[in-house]
Design a protein around this motif. Structure first.
Motif, PDB file in Angstrom:
ATOM      1  N   LYS A 152       0.736  -1.188   0.013  1.00 24.17           N
ATOM      2  CA  LYS A 152       0.098   0.122  -0.104  1.00 24.17           C
ATOM      3  C   LYS A 152       0.907   1.092  -0.117  1.00 24.17           C
ATOM      4  O   LYS A 152       2.270   1.150   0.467  1.00 24.17           O
ATOM      5  N   ARG A 153       0.417   2.392  -0.480  1.00 19.49           N
ATOM      6  CA  ARG A 153       1.120   3.713  -0.225  1.00 19.49           C
ATOM      7  C   ARG A 153       0.867   4.284   0.986  1.00 19.49           C
ATOM      8  O   ARG A 153       1.604   5.005   1.565  1.00 19.49           O
ATOM      9  N   LEU A 208       1.408   9.545   4.041  1.00 16.79           N
ATOM     10  CA  LEU A 208       1.962   8.794   2.896  1.00 16.79           C
ATOM     11  C   LEU A 208       3.502   9.348   3.040  1.00 16.79           C
ATOM     12  O   LEU A 208       3.761  10.277   3.468  1.00 16.79           O
ATOM     13  N   ASP A 222       8.571   5.694   0.269  1.00 16.01           N
ATOM     14  CA  ASP A 222       7.651   6.303  -0.880  1.00 16.01           C
ATOM     15  C   ASP A 222       8.031   7.730  -1.250  1.00 16.01           C
ATOM     16  O   ASP A 222       7.005   8.498  -1.003  1.00 16.01           O
ATOM     17  N   ILE A 266       5.724   9.977  -3.894  1.00 17.94           N
ATOM     18  CA  ILE A 266       4.238  10.381  -3.718  1.00 17.94           C
ATOM     19  C   ILE A 266       4.366  11.774  -3.827  1.00 17.94           C
ATOM     20  O   ILE A 266       3.225  12.432  -4.133  1.00 17.94           O
ATOM     21  N   ILE A 277      -5.768   8.258  -4.120  1.00 14.34           N
ATOM     22  CA  ILE A 277      -4.936   6.864  -3.492  1.00 14.34           C
ATOM     23  C   ILE A 277      -5.435   6.590  -2.138  1.00 14.34           C
ATOM     24  O   ILE A 277      -5.790   5.433  -1.945  1.00 14.34           O
ATOM     25  N   GLU A 282      -7.451   3.283  -1.034  1.00 13.95           N
ATOM     26  CA  GLU A 282      -6.823   2.194   0.141  1.00 13.95           C
ATOM     27  C   GLU A 282      -7.829   2.144   1.354  1.00 13.95           C
ATOM     28  O   GLU A 282      -7.933   0.983   1.930  1.00 13.95           O
TER      29      GLU A 282
END
Ligand code: FAD
Length: 466
Positions: free
Chosen positions: A334-335, A361, A366, A369, A380, A384
């Motif tokens: 997942k982000r 996030l 990551d 992003i 996003i 999720e």
């Protein structure tokens, strides 16, 4: 009269300014000027009121056991603003195989202090539970050099504990990774326990037996009207003529036993400088004065993060899980890194018929992003949340906040780097470093760093990184 420049008006610089202002008011021969590059003070501390909800863009609270932020609040007359987290509802989940599994009661970071809840928890395999039991007999085999949190936790409880607990926790707190962060810099207390007892479980039990129970103390403290109240109250206390917004400092040069500070079209002489910017910004400013010091400061990595807040109606609130929120395992693909159920964690954040959710996030996992648009980030997050919580409702409002290279990462060797920084700054005129790049990234540690920097410069011109 000693003239001190403070560069950076986040909470570290503000705490330094507040300390100097207190000294000034008691007659100390000191003057300060606070330079802030942006149009507001507070740095990553931003609170917004949106449709009767209180939305925190950056920090939402601080650890109660670290006293410096609450001390500052009391000095500012904000004692009646201090509120504790709703610990009766304190339950945190980990997303494992797209299911929310509660962190067992009694786990202190990764050390079980109550055996039964941990043994019954589906969060860990039988193998890990066996390792936890065996850890009781762990003898001290401390590493001589600094090591990663991952290696340390693995030595005590195995790799599953790293993957299922240490890594998501560090990702939620630091936006960092257990395989990179320094045990000595991030979790020194556990190293002390290991040195004394070998077993962390035994050390924790012994500490608990000695402490007087203080269950009244909440884990987190915040302010009723939001974290921004601290910023506004400090600013209101400072001398207006000393405050410069929209004034990025471009360079500082040693000059006549002090510093020439250049900001905009003007340059000013100061006897001392408090550098309260992120370390990478300090590195740029010190490039000419001392390239080696600058290189050490630049080598402190920072990660970027994003918070996305979403508000919903009472139907959603009723359907959401109890507890403070959840952390997401790296392996879930997942982000999302972490999600806070704000309406559960603190009172005064959302009306009784509203749910307020805050999603994290980015982090070192990551960094891509940050290139996404706000709309894409909301998309996003909503996608999720739908997968995890079956939350498909239209939010009443959303807010996105991006924090570029704002979170320092204390990677292996961080403390040795701080020693080199201290050594390298000795050849320079009076200079103190404050901020989240050095000895603690939380708000209380940043406050402490600012207070100590100001105190050191008005006292004996100590040059230690605070
Ligand atoms: C999303 C997020 C959530 C967080 N949550 C928590 C939490 O819940 N609890 C907690 O305790 N901590 C939390 N933290 C960490 C904590 O908030 C920060 O570490 C702390 O507020 C940093 O304060 P600071 O003053 O050191 O730095 P900053 O807030 O980054 O301020 C530095 C200031 O320096 C200015 N500046 C930079 N360069 C120059 C220049 N050349 N000239 C003049 N000014 C300059 C910047 O504009 C900025 O205002 C969180 C951080 C983030 C990003």
């Amino acid at each position: 009269m000693k003239r001190i420049a403070i560069i950076g008006g986040g909470i570290s610089g503000l705490a330094a300014a507040h300390t100097l202002e207190e000294h000034r008011r008691t007659g100390a021969p000191v003057e300060y000027v606070l330079f802030e590059s942006s149009q507001r003070f507070g740095g990553v501390i931003v609170t917004e009121r949106v449709e009767n909800c209180l939305v925190e863009a950056g920090p939402d609270s601080f650890l109660t056991e670290k006293p410096w932020a609450a001390d500052l609040c009391r000095k500012l007359g904000l004692a009646d603003q201090l509120i504790g987290s709703n610990d009766a509802q304190r339950k945190t989940y980990i997303l494992v195989n797209n299911k929310l599994v509660a962190i067992p009661d009694g786990l202190m970071f990764m050390v079980p202090t109550k055996m039964m809840p941990t043994l019954l928890s589906p969060l860990f395999s039988f193998r890990t539970k066996l390792k936890m039991a065996r850890e009781w007999f762990h003898t001290s085999n401390q590493a001589n050099a600094d090591e990663t949190v991952a290696l340390f936790v693995e030595r005590h409880y195995g790799t599953e504990m790293v993957e299922r607990l240490a890594d998501p926790l560090l990702s939620g707190i630091y936006g960092g990774e257990a395989s990179q962060l320094s045990m000595r810099a991030v979790l020194p207390r556990f190293l002390e326990m290991e040195a004394q007892y070998g077993s962390l479980s035994r050390a924790m039990m012994s500490a608990r037996a000695k402490t007087v129970p203080n269950s009244a103390r909440p884990l987190f403290t915040s302010l009723k009207d939001g974290m921004q109240v601290i910023v506004d109250s400090v600013v209101a206390r400072l001398s207006p003529s000393a405050l410069h917004l929209n004034r990025p400092v471009q360079s500082i040069h040693p000059q006549e036993g002090g510093w020439l500070v250049s900001a905009g079209d003007e340059s000013y002489h100061f006897d001392a400088v408090i550098m309260a910017t992120p370390a990478h910004a300090a590195a740029k400013l010190l490039q000419d004065a001392n390239p080696d010091l600058s290189a050490e400061l630049r080598a402190i990595p920072y990660s970027s993060s994003v918070t996305v807040s979403l508000a919903y109606d009472q139907n959603v609130r009723a359907a959401l899980p109890r507890g403070f929120g959840f952390l997401v395992l790296r392996t879930e693909g997942k982000r999302l890194l972490a999600v806070t159920l704000v309406h559960n964690k603190f009172s005064h954040r959302a009306p009784a018929d509203r749910a307020l959710i805050r999603c994290f996030l980015g982090g070192s996992r990551d960094q891509r992003i940050l290139q996404s648009s706000d709309e894409e980030m909301v998309r996003i997050v909503r996608e999720e949340l739908k997968q995890i919580l079956a939350l498909d409702a239209e939010p009443l409002f959303t807010r996105v906040y991006k924090w570029n290279t704002a979170m320092a990462q204390y990677t292996v060797g961080h403390l040795e780097r701080l020693e080199r920084i201290q050594h390298l700054s000795q050849g320079l005129p009076a200079l103190a470093l404050a901020g989240n790049g050095y000895r603690g990234i939380g708000v209380p540690d940043c406050v402490r760093s600012g207070v100590e920097a100001a105190t050191a410069l008005t006292g004996n011109y100590s040059r230690n990184p605070q």
